[in-house]
Structure formats: structure tokens, C-alpha cells
Scaffold this active site. Sequence first.
Site, short mmCIF file in Angstrom:
data_model
loop_
_atom_site.label_atom_id
_atom_site.label_comp_id
_atom_site.label_asym_id
_atom_site.label_seq_id
_atom_site.Cartn_x
_atom_site.Cartn_y
_atom_site.Cartn_z
N ASP A 1 0.86 -1.19 0.00
CA ASP A 1 0.00 0.00 0.00
C ASP A 1 0.89 1.24 0.00
O ASP A 1 1.83 1.33 0.81
CB ASP A 1 -0.91 0.00 1.24
CG ASP A 1 -1.96 1.09 1.17
OD1 ASP A 1 -3.02 0.83 0.61
OD2 ASP A 1 -1.70 2.20 1.67
N ILE A 2 0.62 2.16 -0.93
CA ILE A 2 1.41 3.40 -0.97
C ILE A 2 1.00 4.27 0.21
O ILE A 2 -0.19 4.59 0.38
CB ILE A 2 1.18 4.16 -2.29
CG1 ILE A 2 1.59 3.29 -3.48
CG2 ILE A 2 1.95 5.46 -2.30
CD1 ILE A 2 1.30 3.90 -4.84
N GLU B 1 -4.56 2.16 -4.61
CA GLU B 1 -3.10 2.23 -4.43
C GLU B 1 -2.53 0.94 -3.86
O GLU B 1 -1.40 0.91 -3.38
CB GLU B 1 -2.74 3.41 -3.53
CG GLU B 1 -3.12 3.27 -2.06
CD GLU B 1 -4.53 3.76 -1.75
OE1 GLU B 1 -4.78 4.10 -0.59
OE2 GLU B 1 -5.37 3.80 -2.67
#
Length: 311
Positions: free
Chosen positions: A183-184, A227
Amino acid sequence: MTQMKILLVDDTKTILMQLTIWLEALGHEVTSTQDPCQALPLYQQQQPNLVILDVMMENKSGYDCARELREADSGEHWVPIIFLSSAEKDENVQAGIDAGGDDYLIKPVSEVTLTAKIKAMQRIAEMQEQLAHANAQLQALSNTDELTQIPNRRSFNDRYQSEWNRVLRLPENIRRIAIIMFDIDHFKEYNDYYGHPEGDKCLQQVAQAIDQSLTRASDYVARYGGEEFIALVVNEDKEHLKQLAEKIQRNIAKLGIEHSKSTVASTVTLSIGIAVEVPQRGYNKDKLIERADEALYQAKQNGRNRFVILG
């Protein structure tokens, strides 16, 4: 036109030779035999685009050959069968079509007639090839995330199922599967501050960095949504998975994507959750994804820009 691979079966040597000369003069690759019992092995070995069968042969009729070929056919590609026979009654033609044939020519066949029939079959073969190519492109598009150009969630689910089934057949000591979720960090803030075009560019760069970090043929990376990205890694222990997570984080850091709204770093970073399992029959494979998601949650709770492995 496309060169064709043609399988020619006729127990009369002179006819076999004459037809071979005509067909090769047209630019085709010909495999021929006088023995009808060799039709099936040659068909499976050569995978021709067209089969030409004599009907009345000593050891086996052309009708029987055709039935064997149709039964052995995978059904992926249609291979036309043309019968050659001196029997010209309507019931003979009907028998040939019922046996799996697509055309029926009366002997003696002229070079002009045979050439015309071959050209017609060529056109059909070319259309088949174009259709197969178009279908392959559509399949690739349906399995690829349009933005990042890596596999999408649907493609990942298919690959995960097939790999899970494959690994179940392996000895238990090499039967490990790991799911990695990425996950960004603070991507919403990134998107809001830099704008959606820059957000899309960020997703593309991160996707490629993750994909290029997993170098084994069995490794599989996909965009899971928003994301989030997901990876499938087979037969790696926790130490190697730790090294892999560190490598991915280094490669993300090398991108140097500015993120002034992040609370953990001045550039874009990833939180990573990893779960490892030894597959057993009856185990719900979706639970492994849930555990990887749990590990990802822990990585975020622990301050982000880090990884957590659950064994």
C-alpha cells in the site's frame, strides 16, 4: 497467402507423388504417407493446417482416419479435411461429411480444382489466425490493468488458483506460498496535493518498480485496487521474503518521488504485509490473503514504511 502445413494420406504412390508436387509448387509444406495408420501420429506430431485423405485405402478407410483425427482434436483450432475419392454417389459424399470431412473431391482431381480448393482453405486459415490473434489481444487486455500495465485483480485470482493447485501436488518441504500486499503510504494526500495526473504517474512508477523487483518466472504481481498491489511468491522462506521486502523498499526509495504530505518520509514509501502458508487440502486459500492484509494493517499501525511477516 500464408504457407500451409498439409498432411496428405493416399495409399497409391503415383497419386501421392503427383499431389505432393502440386502442393509444394504452391509453396506449401507437405507431409505425406501411404499408410493410413500413420495419419493420426503424423497429425499429432506435425499439427497441420489442412488434411487431404484418400477414401478407399487397404488398411483403413479415409472415413475412419477422419473420425480418429476429429476425436483427437483439442478443438482449439479447426483443421479442415478434404476427401479424395472415385466414389461419386451422393451417399459417399454424405458419409465423408458425417465422418468429419469439410469437402469431397472426385478423382481424378485436376490441378486447377485442387489449387482453387487449397486457396479457399488458405483464406479460412488466415481468418482463423487473425481471429485467434484478436482473441489473444482481448484476453490480454481483460487481464491487464489499463493504467499500470501489470496484471489486474481478475488475472491475479486466476493465477493464484492455478498456482495453489500446482503447489498442492509438490512435496510438503517445498510447498510454501506467500502473499505480499503493498500500500502506498498516504496516497490520498499525495493525490489531493499533486493532482490525479501525478497520482497516476506515481502508481505507474511504483507498479513497475515492484514488478521489476520480483524476478523469478513464478513471481506474479498485480494491481489489487486503488493504491494497493499484491504479489504471489512460491517456495521462499521468511528470510528470503524479508530480503525481498527490503529490496522492494530500496527500489521504491530510488524512484525519489517527492511526497511533501507524507508523515513518514519526504518521498513516496510503501507499507508491506506478508503472509506465508504451507497449502493443505481443505484449507481456504482466501484466508492467506486475509492474513497478508492483516500484516499490512500491522505495518501501517506500526508507523508505515515498513513490512510485517506473518508465518
